[in-house]
Design a protein around this motif. Sequence first.
Motif, PDB file in Angstrom:
ATOM      1  N   VAL A   1      27.656  54.973 -69.159  1.00 16.12           N
ATOM      2  CA  VAL A   1      27.675  53.512 -69.208  1.00 16.12           C
ATOM      3  C   VAL A   1      26.394  53.050 -68.516  1.00 16.12           C
ATOM      4  O   VAL A   1      26.125  53.437 -67.389  1.00 16.12           O
ATOM      5  CB  VAL A   1      28.906  52.938 -68.486  1.00 16.12           C
ATOM      6  CG1 VAL A   1      28.865  51.421 -68.491  1.00 16.12           C
ATOM      7  CG2 VAL A   1      30.187  53.430 -69.149  1.00 16.12           C
ATOM      8  N   LEU A   2      25.590  52.259 -69.225  1.00 14.59           N
ATOM      9  CA  LEU A   2      24.280  51.878 -68.700  1.00 14.59           C
ATOM     10  C   LEU A   2      24.252  50.414 -68.279  1.00 14.59           C
ATOM     11  O   LEU A   2      25.141  49.634 -68.627  1.00 14.59           O
ATOM     12  CB  LEU A   2      23.213  52.108 -69.778  1.00 14.59           C
ATOM     13  CG  LEU A   2      23.127  53.513 -70.343  1.00 14.59           C
ATOM     14  CD1 LEU A   2      22.301  53.518 -71.612  1.00 14.59           C
ATOM     15  CD2 LEU A   2      22.522  54.446 -69.320  1.00 14.59           C
TER      16      LEU A   2
ATOM     17  N   GLU B   1      21.435  48.503 -68.961  1.00 11.19           N
ATOM     18  CA  GLU B   1      20.535  47.759 -69.841  1.00 11.19           C
ATOM     19  C   GLU B   1      21.323  46.873 -70.808  1.00 11.19           C
ATOM     20  O   GLU B   1      22.430  47.206 -71.218  1.00 11.19           O
ATOM     21  CB  GLU B   1      19.631  48.730 -70.612  1.00 11.19           C
ATOM     22  CG  GLU B   1      20.401  49.683 -71.508  1.00 11.19           C
ATOM     23  CD  GLU B   1      19.497  50.680 -72.231  1.00 11.19           C
ATOM     24  OE1 GLU B   1      18.492  51.084 -71.649  1.00 11.19           O
ATOM     25  OE2 GLU B   1      19.815  51.022 -73.372  1.00 11.19           O
TER      26      GLU B   1
ATOM     27  N   LEU C   1      22.426  44.963 -74.256  1.00  7.14           N
ATOM     28  CA  LEU C   1      22.554  45.487 -75.614  1.00  7.14           C
ATOM     29  C   LEU C   1      21.642  44.734 -76.566  1.00  7.14           C
ATOM     30  O   LEU C   1      21.437  43.539 -76.413  1.00  7.14           O
ATOM     31  CB  LEU C   1      24.008  45.345 -76.086  1.00  7.14           C
ATOM     32  CG  LEU C   1      25.056  46.092 -75.273  1.00  7.14           C
ATOM     33  CD1 LEU C   1      26.440  45.784 -75.813  1.00  7.14           C
ATOM     34  CD2 LEU C   1      24.798  47.578 -75.302  1.00  7.14           C
ATOM     35  N   PRO C   2      21.081  45.421 -77.567  1.00  2.87           N
ATOM     36  CA  PRO C   2      20.279  44.728 -78.573  1.00  2.87           C
ATOM     37  C   PRO C   2      21.151  43.739 -79.359  1.00  2.87           C
ATOM     38  O   PRO C   2      22.373  43.891 -79.381  1.00  2.87           O
ATOM     39  CB  PRO C   2      19.807  45.857 -79.488  1.00  2.87           C
ATOM     40  CG  PRO C   2      20.096  47.120 -78.803  1.00  2.87           C
ATOM     41  CD  PRO C   2      21.203  46.855 -77.845  1.00  2.87           C
ATOM     42  N   PRO C   3      20.529  42.743 -79.992  1.00  4.11           N
ATOM     43  CA  PRO C   3      21.329  41.770 -80.742  1.00  4.11           C
ATOM     44  C   PRO C   3      22.055  42.429 -81.914  1.00  4.11           C
ATOM     45  O   PRO C   3      21.479  43.260 -82.613  1.00  4.11           O
ATOM     46  CB  PRO C   3      20.290  40.771 -81.249  1.00  4.11           C
ATOM     47  CG  PRO C   3      18.985  41.467 -81.176  1.00  4.11           C
ATOM     48  CD  PRO C   3      19.094  42.445 -80.055  1.00  4.11           C
ATOM     49  N   SER C   4      23.331  42.082 -82.083  1.00  3.18           N
ATOM     50  CA  SER C   4      24.080  42.566 -83.244  1.00  3.18           C
ATOM     51  C   SER C   4      25.342  41.737 -83.356  1.00  3.18           C
ATOM     52  O   SER C   4      25.653  40.934 -82.490  1.00  3.18           O
ATOM     53  CB  SER C   4      24.451  44.041 -83.086  1.00  3.18           C
ATOM     54  OG  SER C   4      25.478  44.184 -82.139  1.00  3.18           O
ATOM     55  N   ASN C   5      26.066  41.923 -84.436  1.00  6.68           N
ATOM     56  CA  ASN C   5      27.305  41.192 -84.674  1.00  6.68           C
ATOM     57  C   ASN C   5      28.526  42.000 -84.270  1.00  6.68           C
ATOM     58  O   ASN C   5      29.641  41.674 -84.677  1.00  6.68           O
ATOM     59  CB  ASN C   5      27.422  40.854 -86.165  1.00  6.68           C
ATOM     60  CG  ASN C   5      26.854  39.497 -86.477  1.00  6.68           C
ATOM     61  OD1 ASN C   5      26.947  38.587 -85.663  1.00  6.68           O
ATOM     62  ND2 ASN C   5      26.258  39.359 -87.647  1.00  6.68           N
ATOM     63  N   LEU C   6      28.354  43.080 -83.512  1.00  3.99           N
ATOM     64  CA  LEU C   6      29.467  43.970 -83.194  1.00  3.99           C
ATOM     65  C   LEU C   6      30.607  43.223 -82.505  1.00  3.99           C
ATOM     66  O   LEU C   6      30.380  42.467 -81.566  1.00  3.99           O
ATOM     67  CB  LEU C   6      28.993  45.087 -82.261  1.00  3.99           C
ATOM     68  CG  LEU C   6      28.216  46.249 -82.847  1.00  3.99           C
ATOM     69  CD1 LEU C   6      27.788  47.180 -81.736  1.00  3.99           C
ATOM     70  CD2 LEU C   6      29.047  46.993 -83.870  1.00  3.99           C
TER      71      LEU C   6
ATOM     72  N   LEU D   1      32.642  47.958 -81.062  1.00  5.73           N
ATOM     73  CA  LEU D   1      31.818  48.552 -80.006  1.00  5.73           C
ATOM     74  C   LEU D   1      32.545  49.737 -79.367  1.00  5.73           C
ATOM     75  O   LEU D   1      31.969  50.808 -79.181  1.00  5.73           O
ATOM     76  CB  LEU D   1      31.502  47.473 -78.968  1.00  5.73           C
ATOM     77  CG  LEU D   1      30.272  47.673 -78.094  1.00  5.73           C
ATOM     78  CD1 LEU D   1      29.851  46.359 -77.478  1.00  5.73           C
ATOM     79  CD2 LEU D   1      30.490  48.685 -77.018  1.00  5.73           C
TER      80      LEU D   1
ATOM     81  N   LEU E   1      32.649  52.770 -81.578  1.00  8.07           N
ATOM     82  CA  LEU E   1      31.417  53.573 -81.676  1.00  8.07           C
ATOM     83  C   LEU E   1      31.506  54.804 -80.773  1.00  8.07           C
ATOM     84  O   LEU E   1      30.843  55.812 -81.030  1.00  8.07           O
ATOM     85  CB  LEU E   1      30.205  52.731 -81.277  1.00  8.07           C
ATOM     86  CG  LEU E   1      29.656  51.790 -82.342  1.00  8.07           C
ATOM     87  CD1 LEU E   1      28.505  50.977 -81.786  1.00  8.07           C
ATOM     88  CD2 LEU E   1      29.182  52.568 -83.561  1.00  8.07           C
TER      89      LEU E   1
ATOM     90  N   ARG F   1      33.049  38.753 -80.436  1.00 10.09           N
ATOM     91  CA  ARG F   1      31.753  39.435 -80.554  1.00 10.09           C
ATOM     92  C   ARG F   1      31.292  39.818 -79.149  1.00 10.09           C
ATOM     93  O   ARG F   1      31.600  39.119 -78.191  1.00 10.09           O
ATOM     94  CB  ARG F   1      30.709  38.501 -81.179  1.00 10.09           C
ATOM     95  CG  ARG F   1      31.190  37.839 -82.447  1.00 10.09           C
ATOM     96  CD  ARG F   1      30.834  38.641 -83.662  1.00 10.09           C
ATOM     97  NE  ARG F   1      31.572  38.123 -84.811  1.00 10.09           N
ATOM     98  CZ  ARG F   1      31.776  38.792 -85.920  1.00 10.09           C
ATOM     99  NH1 ARG F   1      31.342  40.027 -86.029  1.00 10.09           N
ATOM    100  NH2 ARG F   1      32.431  38.270 -86.921  1.00 10.09           N
TER     101      ARG F   1
ATOM    102  N   PHE G   1      28.616  39.431 -77.627  1.00 14.97           N
ATOM    103  CA  PHE G   1      27.771  38.478 -76.901  1.00 14.97           C
ATOM    104  C   PHE G   1      28.555  37.239 -76.484  1.00 14.97           C
ATOM    105  O   PHE G   1      28.017  36.354 -75.847  1.00 14.97           O
ATOM    106  CB  PHE G   1      26.553  38.088 -77.747  1.00 14.97           C
ATOM    107  CG  PHE G   1      26.902  37.642 -79.148  1.00 14.97           C
ATOM    108  CD1 PHE G   1      27.255  36.335 -79.404  1.00 14.97           C
ATOM    109  CD2 PHE G   1      26.886  38.550 -80.195  1.00 14.97           C
ATOM    110  CE1 PHE G   1      27.576  35.939 -80.690  1.00 14.97           C
ATOM    111  CE2 PHE G   1      27.206  38.161 -81.486  1.00 14.97           C
ATOM    112  CZ  PHE G   1      27.563  36.840 -81.727  1.00 14.97           C
TER     113      PHE G   1
ATOM    114  N   LEU H   1      32.313  48.322 -72.176  1.00 15.24           N
ATOM    115  CA  LEU H   1      31.440  49.501 -72.220  1.00 15.24           C
ATOM    116  C   LEU H   1      32.137  50.719 -71.611  1.00 15.24           C
ATOM    117  O   LEU H   1      31.939  51.848 -72.053  1.00 15.24           O
ATOM    118  CB  LEU H   1      30.124  49.209 -71.495  1.00 15.24           C
ATOM    119  CG  LEU H   1      29.219  48.214 -72.223  1.00 15.24           C
ATOM    120  CD1 LEU H   1      28.064  47.782 -71.345  1.00 15.24           C
ATOM    121  CD2 LEU H   1      28.697  48.814 -73.519  1.00 15.24           C
TER     122      LEU H   1
ATOM    123  N   ARG I   1      34.425  51.991 -74.182  1.00 15.67           N
ATOM    124  CA  ARG I   1      33.686  52.779 -75.173  1.00 15.67           C
ATOM    125  C   ARG I   1      33.504  54.221 -74.693  1.00 15.67           C
ATOM    126  O   ARG I   1      33.703  55.175 -75.429  1.00 15.67           O
ATOM    127  CB  ARG I   1      32.318  52.147 -75.441  1.00 15.67           C
ATOM    128  CG  ARG I   1      31.572  52.757 -76.616  1.00 15.67           C
ATOM    129  CD  ARG I   1      30.080  52.674 -76.433  1.00 15.67           C
ATOM    130  NE  ARG I   1      29.630  53.401 -75.269  1.00 15.67           N
ATOM    131  CZ  ARG I   1      29.458  54.718 -75.236  1.00 15.67           C
ATOM    132  NH1 ARG I   1      29.662  55.446 -76.298  1.00 15.67           N
ATOM    133  NH2 ARG I   1      29.085  55.314 -74.114  1.00 15.67           N
TER     134      ARG I   1
END
Lengths: 261, 343
Positions: free
Chosen positions: A90-91, A93, A95-100, A105, A108, A144, A146, A157, A160
């Motif tokens: 688990v980081l 940083e 997350l990049p933009p996405s519709n997850l 998530l 994944l 979502r 975000f 996370l 996940r």
Amino acid sequence: MERDNIILSAEQLSIGYSNKKESAAIADSINITLSQGKLIALIGANGIGKSTLLRTLTGIQQPLKGTVLLKGKKVNDYNAKELAQTLGIVLTESLPPSNLTVFELVALGRQPYTNWLGTLSPEDIQQVNKAIQLTQIEYLIHKRHFEISDGQLQKVLIARALAQDTPLIILDEPTTHLDLLHKVNLLRLLKRLTSETGKCILYSTHDLDLALQLSDEMVVMTPDSVTQDTPKNLITNKVFDKLFNDENISFDVQKGGFVIK
Amino acid sequence: MQHKKNILLFTILGITLTVLFLVNICLGSVKIPMYDVIQSLTGGEASKTAWEYIVLHYRLPKAVTAVLVGIGLSISGLLMQTLFRNPLAGPDVLGLSSGASLGVAFVILGAGMLSGVFAGFFLSPYGIVLAAIAGSFIVLLAILVVAQKLRDTMAILIIGLMFSSFTGAIVGVLSYFSTAEQLQKFTFWALGSLGNLPWSNIIILAVACFTGLLMAALCIKPLDALLLGERYAKSMGINFKRTRILIIIATSLLTGAITAFTGPIVFIGLVVPHIAKLIFKTSSHLVLFWATILIGAGILLFCDTFTQLPGSEYVLPINAIASIIGAPIVIWLLLHKRKGIFS
């Protein structure tokens, strides 16, 4: 008996960076043992090499000396898929933009087990739901990623990583960006997860007072040495006095925290 | 629930695509009735033999080219947007089309400098395709090197812009030294056109597109993992280096081959993946892969239908129509930016 519970062990580990000309060691003679069902905190001042140690333990970086054994096998000998089934991370940083969505998530995390298209089998869905239940994020699954708060995202996370179904989970500073209440809740969650699932969880943190109260063991990195022990023993052995190389900051045994002169 | 909705959407898209395909063949300088078009396509006899000839030798090749180009550019865009974590990435934005143009420019404008046999090979369709693929591959590698050093997504776009202007300058220098005939050939190519491709070239294009699509399909699962970033993807057992190489080869192949035959076509690669993401409201690359294919083919057929002003002799360049439709969509996307798409 004790040996069977060991998930990761590092002996006489020397970490740092090397290139052709020279190798610069950040820390030497590190001995660490991570066992089943334990919540272990990694403590150290900024720049002491916590990230380097985590990178070496997770096999991203080669150790300068010594070996890291994960389930009795060298961590650098694992192939990507095997490693993904043994070690989850688990980081911090963003997350990049996405519709997850939150569910997607968490799902994944099943990637090391799914086919080439990533199709979820009934067993995968069961594992994902289990991870969602354990972290108590059922009410979030259709949102979502975000749309939720930092504290909620941190739990997602973690879910996940749980879905990845690994005996060891390593978290890089999971409590940063959180307020005191959410820090405590998060660490309580980690503590509960170790006892309920038998996993080993290692996390780096700067929240010494909370780590002291909520961890089973701690790995303390000081400029001179790396020590692993229970919080109680670490206090008795006055390890924390050496944590910061500053005579104005000292550890108060009574208060269980640092005092500034 | 989500699954049923997707099936419904895919059915609608499939039907729309079929209708657009047929309408595209119907319309042009001569309007051919739908019945006769279907007759010609299915091997029957049209009311006029001229119509049958037009459909099979002009309209059908153009429609098939439009479908291939639409699919190829859109899938390239989808791959690049996830790989570079950049919603504004696309084959034309990042300078891939410029790279391919540079390759083609060297071949068309520079062929005079080569001796007979070489010039003959390079001016053949294979030569031009190879040059274009090589051009886009080199630009993509350069962007990748820069992207490794710069995490900033805006910087990558500016680098793409710089590549475009750099290749533009070299093309300028080359055209200064080339003959009027070569220049005219290159200028017509650069305007972009879907028509006038013989079947033999369409087959080369189709082979390149299918190979690219197959490689892209192999990346569906890793692309999903990359939605969480490179480090998470690696921790979930994804072979990042292999995935990246596959994506780069697939995009260069698609963009290069398409640009070689039809000229640099703008906006499609950038816009279509966004339309797919808006319609399906998902980030699952399995869904987006098929959605992008259907929408990409449909949009380019739609644009192409407008290039032939109905009932007139005039044919507008496809790039003009693509920009007129594409630019407002990009502006609309930026104005309605949500954290999910842009951050």
